[in-house]
Design a protein around this motif. Structure first.
Motif, mmCIF file in Angstrom:
data_model
loop_
_atom_site.group_PDB
_atom_site.id
_atom_site.type_symbol
_atom_site.label_atom_id
_atom_site.label_comp_id
_atom_site.label_asym_id
_atom_site.label_seq_id
_atom_site.Cartn_x
_atom_site.Cartn_y
_atom_site.Cartn_z
ATOM 1 N N TRP A 72 0.878 -1.304 -0.243
ATOM 2 C CA TRP A 72 -0.135 -0.033 -0.058
ATOM 3 C C TRP A 72 1.098 1.060 0.241
ATOM 4 N N VAL A 73 1.957 1.199 0.888
ATOM 5 C CA VAL A 73 2.668 2.603 1.030
ATOM 6 C C VAL A 73 3.509 2.631 -0.485
ATOM 7 N N LEU A 74 4.141 1.803 -1.197
ATOM 8 C CA LEU A 74 4.744 1.906 -2.434
ATOM 9 C C LEU A 74 3.734 2.246 -3.444
ATOM 10 N N GLU A 75 2.477 1.773 -3.482
ATOM 11 C CA GLU A 75 1.504 2.100 -4.537
ATOM 12 C C GLU A 75 1.474 3.465 -4.493
ATOM 13 N N LYS A 76 1.029 4.110 -3.152
ATOM 14 C CA LYS A 76 0.461 5.425 -3.013
ATOM 15 C C LYS A 76 1.789 6.415 -3.177
ATOM 16 N N ALA A 77 3.110 5.998 -2.909
ATOM 17 C CA ALA A 77 4.274 6.668 -3.060
ATOM 18 C C ALA A 77 4.377 6.917 -4.642
ATOM 19 N N LEU A 78 4.312 5.662 -5.438
ATOM 20 C CA LEU A 78 4.809 5.655 -6.634
ATOM 21 C C LEU A 78 3.555 6.298 -7.548
ATOM 22 N N ALA A 79 2.544 6.235 -7.138
ATOM 23 C CA ALA A 79 1.266 6.990 -7.785
ATOM 24 C C ALA A 79 1.450 8.562 -7.736
ATOM 25 N N ARG A 80 2.089 8.834 -6.546
ATOM 26 C CA ARG A 80 2.325 10.511 -6.363
ATOM 27 C C ARG A 80 3.326 10.765 -7.370
ATOM 28 N N ALA A 81 4.191 9.889 -7.545
ATOM 29 C CA ALA A 81 5.411 10.220 -8.637
ATOM 30 C C ALA A 81 5.085 10.071 -10.114
ATOM 31 N N GLY A 82 3.705 9.710 -10.373
ATOM 32 C CA GLY A 82 3.415 9.534 -11.632
ATOM 33 C C GLY A 82 3.656 8.267 -12.395
ATOM 34 N N SER A 104 2.351 4.111 -12.386
ATOM 35 C CA SER A 104 1.375 3.022 -12.009
ATOM 36 C C SER A 104 1.939 1.827 -11.628
ATOM 37 N N THR A 105 1.227 0.916 -10.916
ATOM 38 C CA THR A 105 1.838 -0.166 -10.055
ATOM 39 C C THR A 105 0.797 -1.180 -10.472
ATOM 40 N N ARG A 106 1.255 -2.678 -10.088
ATOM 41 C CA ARG A 106 0.623 -3.667 -9.994
ATOM 42 C C ARG A 106 1.170 -4.470 -8.891
ATOM 43 N N SER A 107 0.195 -5.037 -8.043
ATOM 44 C CA SER A 107 0.647 -5.648 -6.715
ATOM 45 C C SER A 107 0.600 -7.149 -6.609
ATOM 46 N N PHE A 108 1.515 -7.877 -6.163
ATOM 47 C CA PHE A 108 1.061 -9.416 -6.061
ATOM 48 C C PHE A 108 1.573 -9.905 -4.481
ATOM 49 N N TYR A 109 0.947 -10.820 -4.159
ATOM 50 C CA TYR A 109 1.019 -11.326 -3.023
ATOM 51 C C TYR A 109 2.269 -12.378 -2.701
ATOM 52 N N GLN A 110 2.361 -13.031 -3.839
ATOM 53 C CA GLN A 110 3.395 -13.958 -3.669
ATOM 54 C C GLN A 110 4.217 -14.233 -4.866
ATOM 55 N N ALA A 111 5.301 -15.128 -4.905
ATOM 56 C CA ALA A 111 6.094 -15.098 -6.441
ATOM 57 C C ALA A 111 5.330 -16.026 -7.316
ATOM 58 N N ALA A 112 4.560 -16.951 -6.977
ATOM 59 C CA ALA A 112 4.056 -17.759 -7.894
ATOM 60 C C ALA A 112 3.151 -16.966 -8.912
ATOM 61 N N ASP A 113 2.447 -15.905 -8.384
ATOM 62 C CA ASP A 113 1.458 -15.053 -9.063
ATOM 63 C C ASP A 113 2.239 -14.291 -10.198
ATOM 64 N N VAL A 114 3.515 -13.888 -9.677
ATOM 65 C CA VAL A 114 4.274 -12.955 -10.559
ATOM 66 C C VAL A 114 4.760 -13.855 -11.906
ATOM 67 N N ILE A 115 5.010 -15.128 -11.555
ATOM 68 C CA ILE A 115 5.638 -16.159 -12.521
ATOM 69 C C ILE A 115 4.572 -16.237 -13.710
ATOM 70 N N GLU A 116 3.266 -16.449 -13.037
ATOM 71 C CA GLU A 116 2.282 -16.791 -14.139
ATOM 72 C C GLU A 116 1.799 -15.385 -14.863
ATOM 73 N N ALA A 117 2.212 -14.304 -14.167
ATOM 74 C CA ALA A 117 1.778 -13.007 -14.949
ATOM 75 C C ALA A 117 2.774 -12.701 -16.086
ATOM 76 N N LEU A 118 3.972 -13.147 -15.892
ATOM 77 C CA LEU A 118 5.128 -12.832 -16.689
ATOM 78 C C LEU A 118 4.936 -13.480 -17.841
ATOM 79 N N GLY A 119 3.871 -14.435 -17.883
ATOM 80 C CA GLY A 119 3.595 -15.317 -19.298
ATOM 81 C C GLY A 119 2.892 -14.128 -20.301
#
Length: 492
Positions: A15-25, A27-42
């Motif tokens: 949440w903190v990183l999402e808000k800080a990066l949004a203020r810096a212009g 966009s973000t996408r967040s994940f809870y665990q590594a497996a979700d990232v590997i799937e999204a990278l496809g």
């Protein structure tokens, strides 16, 4: 622009990183665990990926490895609350753009991500991750920002052959950092050879470094290989390099420049491939000015400099280090591990530790033997610490110390007030007087006087026993022997 991906099981961090990066212009996408990232990278790739190391569903370093296999140019920033040397080095060797230790400053994190967008470049995967022994790992764990900078530097330097100069007070762990540079580098399979230039007599140091031929001098009955040959293909750690005699500095410079040397009494050159890591607690620039250290050798060694902070600059590490040393001491003595109360830990963190990590280790050995119970409270701590507490702090204890002769002569009249009569005030007055008359090398002069008084006082208090005097001052036996010789102090 593609979004920044954030991978962390801690919702508040995301949440903190999402808000800080949004203020810096951004966009973000967040994940809870590594497996979700590997799937999204496809299906997609981010502009930058910021990943935790310890989280459910896969280790962050494993995620880094998989990402670098599939997307080598993708900048990855790793972050963790478990700030230790192994994870830092593994992250850099795995191709991470940088390392972010929790808790971190949000603005600094945003700046780091912005820099990653501009400067990221592909990096190679490591051949293997090398771990330090348990004792060395504990010594190289830290949550302090100063030590994190050291860890980052080790991560970047480990694979290099460049010479490194490690500076810092006695007892800060310079040899452990040198071992870490070796153990995590491309020369890990080769030897690590250490030599303390201050601990070897001047007339024997040349043969120790370069070896000797049979018959080179009286007693040289066989050929002997020196430390340079022993370290061939690996790392030679030259501790207390500032104490090396000037004539040997010339020989050392030639070896660094040419990669070869002659054994004492030899006529054939010996070629070696050695990485030099040097260390000193002395200001080499000052020794160069005094003609005690070769300027060209200083520049040859000072390619990369690592400064190790004293323990007083990393007090957040004291509780973990103390518990580790208590456990180590208990194992060595075969007794149950003793525990510190919160009150005892609070007192320890307020102590100045002039002997740094080595002094803390000595205190913990003392406590393992001398503390009456299994729980160590503030009243069980060593006398040096209890005296500091009764005196109201380290500064007060120093203020009551005997003044150098020059400072005593400059002390103000007795009716000038308690503060004006303090040792610090007298020293300030004396320093100003020396500066006004243009006296050179004031730091060297006053430091010499100060050390001479401390050493003589410690020897008097310990009835001339050097080992006890060194322990009470929080320095090593080799150090006190060297300083007594340098300062011309004769003890019984």
């Amino acid at each position: 622009m593609k979004p920044v991906w954030i991978v962390d099981d801690d919702q508040s961090i995301r949440w903190v990183l999402e808000k800080a990066l949004a203020r810096a212009g951004m966009s973000t996408r967040s994940f809870y665990q590594a497996a979700d990232v590997i799937e999204a990278l496809g299906r997609d790739t981010p502009a930058v990926l910021v990943s935790d190391i310890r989280m459910p569903g896969g280790n962050g370093l494993d995620l880094l490895r998989q990402i670098k296999e599939r997307h080598p140019s993708l900048p990855v920033i790793v972050m963790t609350a478990y700030a230790d040397l192994d994870s830092t080095v593994a992250a850099f060797q795995g191709g991470a753009f940088d390392y972010l230790a929790k808790p971190f400053d949000v603005n600094e994190a945003v700046e780091l991500i912005q820099r990653a967008l501009k400067e990221a470049a592909p990096q190679e995967d490591p051949d293997a991750e090398i771990s330090l022994p348990d004792g060395e790992r504990m010594m190289t764990q830290s949550s302090s920002p100063a030590m994190q900078e050291v860890f980052r530097a080790i991560g970047r330097l480990a694979q290099s052959k460049v010479s490194v100069l490690i500076t810092g007070d006695s007892g800060t762990g310079k040899e452990l950092v040198a071992r870490a540079l070796h153990s995590h580098g491309s020369r890990a399979g080769g030897p690590f050879v250490a030599l303390n230039a201050a601990a070897i007599p001047r007339d024997l140091l040349e043969a120790e470094l370069f070896g000797h031929e049979r018959g080179a001098f009286t007693g040289a009955n066989t050929l002997r290989r020196g430390r340079f040959e022993e370290a061939n293909g690996g790392t030679l750690f030259l501790d207390e390099i500032g104490d090396m005699p000037i004539e040997l500095q010339t020989r050392l410079l030639r070896v660094l420049a040419e990669g070869s040397f002659y054994r004492v009494g030899g006529s054939q050159p010996v070629r070696v491939d050695v990485r030099i890591v040097a260390a000193t607690h002395q200001p080499l620039e000052q020794r160069v000015e005094q003609g005690l250290f070769r300027e060209d050798l200083f520049h040859r060694l000072n390619v990369i400099r690592l400064r190790l902070p004293p323990l007083r600059e990393r007090t957040e590490d004291i509780p973990a280090l103390a518990n580790h040393f208590l456990a180590s001491s208990a194992r060595a003595l075969g007794v149950p591990v003793k525990r510190l109360t919160p009150a005892a830990i609070a007192v320890l963190t307020r102590f100045d530790f002039p002997g740094n990590v080595r002094q803390l280790e000595n205190f913990c050995h003392w406590l393992t033997v001398m503390a009456p119970g299994q729980t160590i409270d503030r009243n069980d701590l060593p006398p040096e610490i209890r005296m500091m507490e009764r005196g109201g702090g380290v500064t007060d204890a120093v203020a009551r110390a005997p003044a150098p002769a020059s400072a005593a002569r400059a002390a103000p009249p007795a009716d000038a007030g308690a503060e004006a009569q303090s040792w610090e005030h007298a020293l300030m007055q004396d320093a100003r007087r020396r500066l006004d008359r243009g006296e050179p090398a004031i730091m060297t002069t006053l430091t010499r006087q100060f050390e001479k008084i401390l050493l003589q006082s410690a020897l008097d208090a310990s009835r001339g026993r050097r080992v006890e005097a060194a322990s009470r001052l929080g320095i090593g036996r080799n150090t006190i022997t060297r300083k007594l010789r340098e300062l011309g102090i004769e003890d019984e």
